[in-house]
Design a protein around this motif. Structure first.
Motif, mmCIF file in Angstrom:
data_model
loop_
_atom_site.group_PDB
_atom_site.id
_atom_site.type_symbol
_atom_site.label_atom_id
_atom_site.label_comp_id
_atom_site.label_asym_id
_atom_site.label_seq_id
_atom_site.Cartn_x
_atom_site.Cartn_y
_atom_site.Cartn_z
ATOM 1 N N LYS A 232 107.790 77.739 58.411
ATOM 2 C CA LYS A 232 106.790 77.483 57.374
ATOM 3 C C LYS A 232 105.389 77.914 57.803
ATOM 4 O O LYS A 232 104.525 78.183 56.958
ATOM 5 C CB LYS A 232 106.794 76.011 56.986
ATOM 6 C CG LYS A 232 106.311 75.066 58.090
ATOM 7 C CD LYS A 232 106.291 73.624 57.612
ATOM 8 C CE LYS A 232 105.758 72.698 58.695
ATOM 9 N NZ LYS A 232 105.720 71.282 58.241
ATOM 10 N N LEU B 186 103.741 81.069 56.259
ATOM 11 C CA LEU B 186 103.424 81.170 54.840
ATOM 12 C C LEU B 186 101.932 81.276 54.552
ATOM 13 O O LEU B 186 101.517 82.038 53.677
ATOM 14 C CB LEU B 186 104.022 79.972 54.089
ATOM 15 C CG LEU B 186 105.558 79.884 54.122
ATOM 16 C CD1 LEU B 186 106.021 78.624 53.398
ATOM 17 C CD2 LEU B 186 106.192 81.124 53.510
ATOM 18 N N GLU C 192 111.730 84.407 52.692
ATOM 19 C CA GLU C 192 111.392 82.985 52.752
ATOM 20 C C GLU C 192 111.755 82.280 51.443
ATOM 21 O O GLU C 192 112.224 81.141 51.447
ATOM 22 C CB GLU C 192 109.893 82.803 53.039
ATOM 23 C CG GLU C 192 109.410 83.484 54.313
ATOM 24 C CD GLU C 192 110.180 83.055 55.542
ATOM 25 O OE1 GLU C 192 110.435 81.841 55.685
ATOM 26 O OE2 GLU C 192 110.552 83.933 56.350
ATOM 27 N N ARG C 193 111.525 82.947 50.317
ATOM 28 C CA ARG C 193 111.792 82.337 49.007
ATOM 29 C C ARG C 193 113.285 82.107 48.796
ATOM 30 O O ARG C 193 113.689 81.099 48.217
ATOM 31 C CB ARG C 193 111.236 83.226 47.896
ATOM 32 C CG ARG C 193 109.729 83.330 47.900
ATOM 33 C CD ARG C 193 109.253 84.420 46.960
ATOM 34 N NE ARG C 193 109.438 84.047 45.559
ATOM 35 C CZ ARG C 193 109.320 84.909 44.551
ATOM 36 N NH1 ARG C 193 109.035 86.190 44.796
ATOM 37 N NH2 ARG C 193 109.500 84.507 43.302
ATOM 38 N N LYS D 129 114.449 79.166 51.412
ATOM 39 C CA LYS D 129 113.989 77.812 51.080
ATOM 40 C C LYS D 129 113.112 77.882 49.829
ATOM 41 O O LYS D 129 111.879 77.832 49.909
ATOM 42 C CB LYS D 129 113.199 77.211 52.238
ATOM 43 C CG LYS D 129 113.997 77.087 53.532
ATOM 44 C CD LYS D 129 113.116 76.570 54.676
ATOM 45 C CE LYS D 129 113.907 76.466 55.970
ATOM 46 N NZ LYS D 129 113.058 76.009 57.108
ATOM 47 N N THR E 265 109.175 76.799 50.046
ATOM 48 C CA THR E 265 108.277 77.960 50.123
ATOM 49 C C THR E 265 107.291 77.954 48.970
ATOM 50 O O THR E 265 106.078 78.133 49.167
ATOM 51 C CB THR E 265 109.089 79.267 50.117
ATOM 52 O OG1 THR E 265 109.936 79.304 51.259
ATOM 53 C CG2 THR E 265 108.165 80.484 50.134
ATOM 54 N N ASN F 247 104.732 75.034 49.385
ATOM 55 C CA ASN F 247 103.777 75.266 50.476
ATOM 56 C C ASN F 247 102.731 76.298 50.093
ATOM 57 O O ASN F 247 101.537 76.126 50.377
ATOM 58 C CB ASN F 247 104.515 75.714 51.733
ATOM 59 C CG ASN F 247 105.124 74.549 52.497
ATOM 60 O OD1 ASN F 247 104.590 73.450 52.500
ATOM 61 N ND2 ASN F 247 106.256 74.775 53.143
#
Length: 468
Positions: free
Chosen positions: A241, A244, A271-272, A275, A279, A282
């Motif tokens: 994370k 990001l 990333e998308r 999660k 994502t 955040n």
């Protein structure tokens, strides 16, 4: 640490040689009078300062290598007090006002000053820097650093800089705040880019602060782009994370090349897909932080630029968010179609979600921009009343959010106060129009009661001068 490029290395080498050939240095070594060392400072520190400023503005990743070059004895300690202060301020500070990590760069520069043959000339310029650096460091670090100094006289000087105020958090906070104010407006900011997953965790906060400082002004950040791109697309950082925020800064404030853009999109897609909810939340949370911090610029331009790296083929909150904000920015916040689109999308997210709060702040940004762009002439305030007379009640209804309503209230109060400061004649047409419209609309909006409005427009009585 990044190696100093050859051009700057040669430039510093030329300055070092000029210092050693200076008549002022020769006089100082011969007479051992402070006036000759002061003359040496006046002769060469502006040259070092100019090179330093150019380096930190255009190639900040090399700044620690630049500073280490100045530790060479041939520079006679010139400019070391300044870079000692910069090193003190660069360290990441925790909520308890201690360095998050040991500030080794500060220690390295201080040890070089302590060992410098011109220490007696330098000591008068480093006291506050040492006091602040020691206050923010652990006792073990300070003790070890002082014990490594060979000169008893220098050790005694350093010991006197350990402030008793540093024993409490409030004391450390005062020391740090007071010291930082001296450097307001100066560019000394730098943070290393992480190379390992462990560094990604430990260095992340400092890196984000550094990147936000760089994009917050008019600095040229071309030198940062290759390193930033390499970091956010590094496969080893997948699923973390911490990547990001740098990724969002990259998308919002930098301009990736045609070759870099697909790689950046692919990294965000990675990333998308892994999660989706985490994502999206955040990134939207970080965008909200930027909008709510007056020290950073995050408006329609940044939002649209960030939206270009969001693949709309992935069905998640980021796609929904940027589809909606694209419509707002394209059609305007006053569009009935925009009102309808927001009303349709809002219920799909919780009322206090980062998604909905971001939409509210995007709309508020347009109201704020409108107010800032208007003057106090009749044509200006009539435009304000015309637009807000329709859009305030519309968005109060659309959002149904008291916090947003209070933001609109604060904006309206500020602009109206500006108006009545200019239009002071209470019998004049302008004042009467402003008061009449405000009294009517603010009650409708729920901004103030009739009693509060009367108090708002009441002219404070001037205190009578005491009788002699």
């Amino acid at each position: 640490m990044y190696e100093l490029n050859e051009a700057y290395s040669q430039h510093l080498e030329a300055i070092a040689e000029a210092i050693q050939a200076s008549p002022n240095l020769a006089s100082y070594l011969e007479e051992e009078e402070d006036q000759f060392y002061d003359a040496l400072k006046l002769e060469f520190e502006p040259q070092i300062e100019a090179a330093y400023q150019q380096m930190i503005d255009f190639s900040p990743l090399e700044i620690e290598s630049f500073e280490r070059k100045l530790l060479d004895e041939r520079f006679e300690g010139l400019f070391l007090p300044r870079i000692l202060g910069y090193a003190v301020l660069r360290g990441e500070i925790t909520e308890h006002y201690y360095y998050a990590r040991q500030n080794n760069h500060f220690g390295e520069i201080l040890k070089a000053i302590a060992a410098n043959s011109n220490f007696d000339q330098l000591r008068s310029r480093i006291g506050q820097s040492v006091q602040c650096g020691f206050a923010l460091s652990s006792d073990i670090f300070v003790t070890n650093l002082v014990n490594e100094v060979s000169s008893k006289r220098v050790r005694q000087f350093l010991q006197t800089q350990r402030s008793s105020d540093a024993r409490t958090m409030e004391g450390r906070r005062r020391i740090e705040r007071r010291y930082r104010r001296q450097f307001k407006g100066r560019n000394y900011h730098y943070a290393p880019f992480p190379l390992t997953t462990a560094e990604l965790t430990t260095l992340n906060n400092a890196l984000v602060d550094f990147l936000l400082f760089r994009v917050g002004g008019e600095l040229n950040n071309d030198a940062l782009l290759p390193t930033l791109h390499q970091m956010v697309t590094q496969p080893d950082f997948a699923g973390r994370k911490e990547i990001l925020k740098p990724m969002a800064i990259y998308g919002a404030y930098f301009n990736p090349s045609e070759e870099q853009l697909p790689e950046l999109k692919a990294a965000l897609n990675r990333e998308r897909k892994a999660k989706p909810e985490e994502t999206s939340d955040n990134i939207l949370g970080f965008i909200l932080e930027l909008k709510q911090n007056s020290g950073f610029r995050f408006g329609p331009e940044e939002e649209q630029r960030l939206g270009t790296i969001v693949d709309r083929n992935i069905e998640d909150d980021l796609t929904a968010y940027f589809n909606l904000t694209d419509k707002i920015h394209a059609e305007g916040f006053a569009s009935a179609d925009v009102h309808e689109a927001i009303q349709e999308e809002q219920p799909r997210h919780s009322g206090l979600s980062n998604f909905n709060e971001n939409i509210r702040q995007t709309i508020f940004g347009y109201f704020e921009k409108l107010m800032i762009g208007l003057g106090t002439r009749e044509a200006d305030y009539r435009q304000w009343f015309e637009i807000t007379g329709v859009q305030f009640p519309a968005y109060i209804k659309v959002f149904g959010n008291e916090s947003f309503n209070q933001q609109l209230r604060g904006l309206a109060k500020k602009y109206t106060k500006d108006l009545i400061k200019v239009h002071t004649n209470k019998r004049g047409k302008d004042y009467r129009d402003i008061k009449k419209t405000t009294m009517r609309t603010w009650q409708d909006y729920g901004f103030m009661t009739e009693k509060q409005l009367k108090e708002f427009f009441k002219t404070p009585r001037k205190k009578k001068a005491p009788e002699a």
